[in-house]
Scaffold this motif. Structure first.
Motif, PDB file in Angstrom:
ATOM      1  N   ARG A   1       0.856  -1.190   0.000  1.00 26.34           N
ATOM      2  CA  ARG A   1       0.000   0.000   0.000  1.00 26.34           C
ATOM      3  C   ARG A   1       0.891   1.238   0.000  1.00 26.34           C
ATOM      4  NH1 ARG A   1      -5.211   1.337   0.411  1.00 26.34           N
ATOM      5  NH2 ARG A   1      -6.026   2.952   1.801  1.00 26.34           N
TER       6      ARG A   1
ATOM      7  N   ILE B   1       1.364   4.935   0.806  1.00 26.82           N
ATOM      8  CA  ILE B   1       0.810   5.993   1.655  1.00 26.82           C
ATOM      9  C   ILE B   1       1.415   7.312   1.187  1.00 26.82           C
ATOM     10  CG2 ILE B   1       0.481   6.847   3.994  1.00 26.82           C
ATOM     11  CD1 ILE B   1      -0.866   4.136   3.382  1.00 26.82           C
TER      12      ILE B   1
ATOM     13  N   SER C   1      -2.308  -0.377  -3.858  1.00 32.24           N
ATOM     14  CA  SER C   1      -3.391   0.469  -3.361  1.00 32.24           C
ATOM     15  C   SER C   1      -2.833   1.786  -2.821  1.00 32.24           C
ATOM     16  CB  SER C   1      -4.187  -0.258  -2.276  1.00 32.24           C
ATOM     17  OG  SER C   1      -3.388  -0.490  -1.124  1.00 32.24           O
TER      18      SER C   1
ATOM     19  N   GLY D   1      -3.265   4.936   0.029  1.00 32.05           N
ATOM     20  CA  GLY D   1      -3.803   5.541   1.235  1.00 32.05           C
ATOM     21  C   GLY D   1      -3.356   6.988   1.307  1.00 32.05           C
ATOM     22  N   THR D   2      -4.285   7.900   1.648  1.00 27.90           N
ATOM     23  CA  THR D   2      -3.963   9.326   1.627  1.00 27.90           C
ATOM     24  C   THR D   2      -4.214   9.966   2.987  1.00 27.90           C
ATOM     25  OG1 THR D   2      -6.187   9.738   0.736  1.00 27.90           O
ATOM     26  CG2 THR D   2      -4.368   9.615  -0.835  1.00 27.90           C
TER      27      THR D   2
ATOM     28  N   PHE E   1      -4.610   9.686   9.420  1.00 28.86           N
ATOM     29  CA  PHE E   1      -5.603   9.337   8.405  1.00 28.86           C
ATOM     30  C   PHE E   1      -6.949   9.973   8.731  1.00 28.86           C
ATOM     31  CE2 PHE E   1      -2.353   6.045   8.221  1.00 28.86           C
ATOM     32  CZ  PHE E   1      -2.067   6.037   6.858  1.00 28.86           C
TER      33      PHE E   1
ATOM     34  N   ASP F   1     -10.162   9.598   6.439  1.00 32.16           N
ATOM     35  CA  ASP F   1     -10.878   8.323   6.362  1.00 32.16           C
ATOM     36  C   ASP F   1     -11.917   8.215   7.480  1.00 32.16           C
ATOM     37  OD1 ASP F   1      -9.498   7.024   4.142  1.00 32.16           O
ATOM     38  OD2 ASP F   1      -7.741   7.038   5.444  1.00 32.16           O
TER      39      ASP F   1
ATOM     40  N   ASP G   1      -7.037   4.249   8.532  1.00 35.08           N
ATOM     41  CA  ASP G   1      -6.823   3.774   7.169  1.00 35.08           C
ATOM     42  C   ASP G   1      -7.608   2.483   6.979  1.00 35.08           C
ATOM     43  OD1 ASP G   1      -4.908   3.859   4.616  1.00 35.08           O
ATOM     44  OD2 ASP G   1      -5.053   1.791   5.310  1.00 35.08           O
ATOM     45  N   PRO G   2      -8.440   2.387   5.930  1.00 35.80           N
ATOM     46  CA  PRO G   2      -9.334   1.235   5.789  1.00 35.80           C
ATOM     47  C   PRO G   2      -8.640  -0.082   5.470  1.00 35.80           C
ATOM     48  CG  PRO G   2      -9.478   2.656   3.864  1.00 35.80           C
ATOM     49  CD  PRO G   2      -8.661   3.391   4.871  1.00 35.80           C
ATOM     50  N   VAL G   3      -7.420  -0.036   4.999  1.00 39.02           N
ATOM     51  CA  VAL G   3      -6.681  -1.255   4.679  1.00 39.02           C
ATOM     52  C   VAL G   3      -5.734  -1.635   5.804  1.00 39.02           C
ATOM     53  CG1 VAL G   3      -4.992  -2.303   3.111  1.00 39.02           C
ATOM     54  CG2 VAL G   3      -6.881  -0.931   2.195  1.00 39.02           C
TER      55      VAL G   3
ATOM     56  N   GLU H   1     -10.352   8.318  -5.514  1.00 42.50           N
ATOM     57  CA  GLU H   1      -9.033   8.915  -5.758  1.00 42.50           C
ATOM     58  C   GLU H   1      -9.150  10.233  -6.516  1.00 42.50           C
ATOM     59  OE1 GLU H   1      -6.076   6.305  -7.326  1.00 42.50           O
ATOM     60  OE2 GLU H   1      -6.474   4.717  -5.867  1.00 42.50           O
TER      61      GLU H   1
END
Length: 344
Positions: free
Chosen positions: A50, A52, A77, A79-80, A92, A95, A100-102, A338
């Motif tokens: 992932r 980030i 994937s 993550g922001t 995060f 979110d 972070d969802p992952v 995104e």
């Protein structure tokens, strides 16, 4: 904790400089690489990692752009973190529930600590995290984008551009190093200078290099060759922040970008190219710099301007020739989740 050693984890000074000192960026990153031969123990594997990358950060923005241009969304994937962080870590907060969802973490530092207990350096973006273990793999931003181009080729989209063509690599590296020293990092050396002398030295070097780039780009559409390369990505992320942040906040005010005809046209050309402008969130950029850097903006007030719609005006750079994607094609529009706010 994952029992892997890294090549460069040491103590680090504070983020900003003491009065009278030059700004010296800490460049000792976690140098592990994700490669096809897994030389550092991290194999190229779709879905395992992932990225980030905060949209506010120019170094992270590079990775977001290259991931888009190459079509690696399915393989890696994204993550922001939000634009504003504290002294501990990026968070995060964009979110749901601030997690972070992952990765299931609230702070990026959790991924660093999962790899290195009491990690002593800055918690930086971009960072690539191993999803199964939740541990950071690397934060070595110059190498991350090069590896996206050279190690992840089996997952590139059809029509992906060659951002690091072998025949041009020495010139790309040379130009990119000049840009890094004098422009990418040069704006920080001016903005965080600890003395008038340090500031003036950084200011002079920055604008000398911008003048050099202005001259170079007055006769060619892109920095190296006739297509977009890694060098263009690296310059763009500083240029797109120049008038909104660096001109005033970092006192880089000899000229606005919009007052340098070739550079302004070049920057708009890239901004209007799929994969570049559609990664830019001007509000997040301004929120980050003006709210986080309280040592140089104590009030935390975020300016309303400049008018971002100027980025959509005609640039006329097609007259110089060149083909942005070479024999390839533009990437598809950003995926749901995104997308950035549209400029009106």
């Amino acid at each position: 904790m994952v029992e892997r050693e890294t090549k460069s984890i040491h103590t680090t000074p504070g983020k900003y400089v003491e009065p009278g000192q030059d700004y010296d960026r800490d460049t000792q990153y976690i140098e592990d690489r994700i490669t096809t031969d897994a030389r550092d123990g991290w194999p190229v594997e779709a879905g395992r990692y992932r990225l980030i990358a905060a949209r506010a950060c120019p170094w992270a923005n590079r990775a977001i752009i290259v991931r888009r241009l190459l079509g690696l969304e399915d393989a890696i994937s994204l993550g922001t973190p939000g634009p504003v962080h504290d002294e501990r870590s990026w968070t995060f907060d964009l979110d749901p529930d601030g997690v972070d969802p992952v990765l299931g973490i609230e702070r990026l530092q959790d991924a660093y600590f999962a790899r290195f207990r009491d990690y002593p350096r800055g918690i930086t973006v971009p960072a690539i995290v191993d999803v199964p273990t939740g541990a950071v793999v690397t934060n070595n931003f110059p190498q991350i984008t090069l590896d996206f181009s050279t190690q992840w080729t089996q997952f590139h989209r059809d029509g992906a551009p060659d951002l690091y063509p072998e025949a041009l690599r020495s010139e790309i590296d040379e130009v990119a190093e000049l840009i890094y020293q004098d422009v990418n990092n040069g704006v920080y050396r001016a903005g965080f200078a600890g003395s008038q002398r340090s500031y003036e030295r950084a200011y002079t070097t920055l604008f000398s290099r911008l003048d050099w780039l202005e001259d170079r780009l007055s006769t060619q559409r892109f920095l190296v060759g006739d297509t977009i390369t890694e060098a263009d990505v690296r310059l763009f992320t500083t240029l797109v922040r120049f008038d909104a942040v660096y001109h005033g906040h970092f006192k880089c005010n000899r000229n606005k970008l919009s007052e340098l005809p070739a550079l302004w046209g070049y920057a708009r050309d890239l901004f209007q190219t799929p994969g570049f402008g559609d990664t830019i969130d001007f509000q997040q950029i301004k929120d980050h710099y003006y709210q986080v850097h309280r040592d140089i903006n104590p009030s935390g007030i975020v300016p309303l301007g400049p008018d971002a719609s100027a980025w959509l005006t005609e640039h006329g750079r097609e007259e110089l020739g060149g083909r942005p994607f070479g024999d390839g094609t533009p990437p598809a529009p950003p995926r749901d989740g995104e997308k950035v706010p549209s400029i009106r």
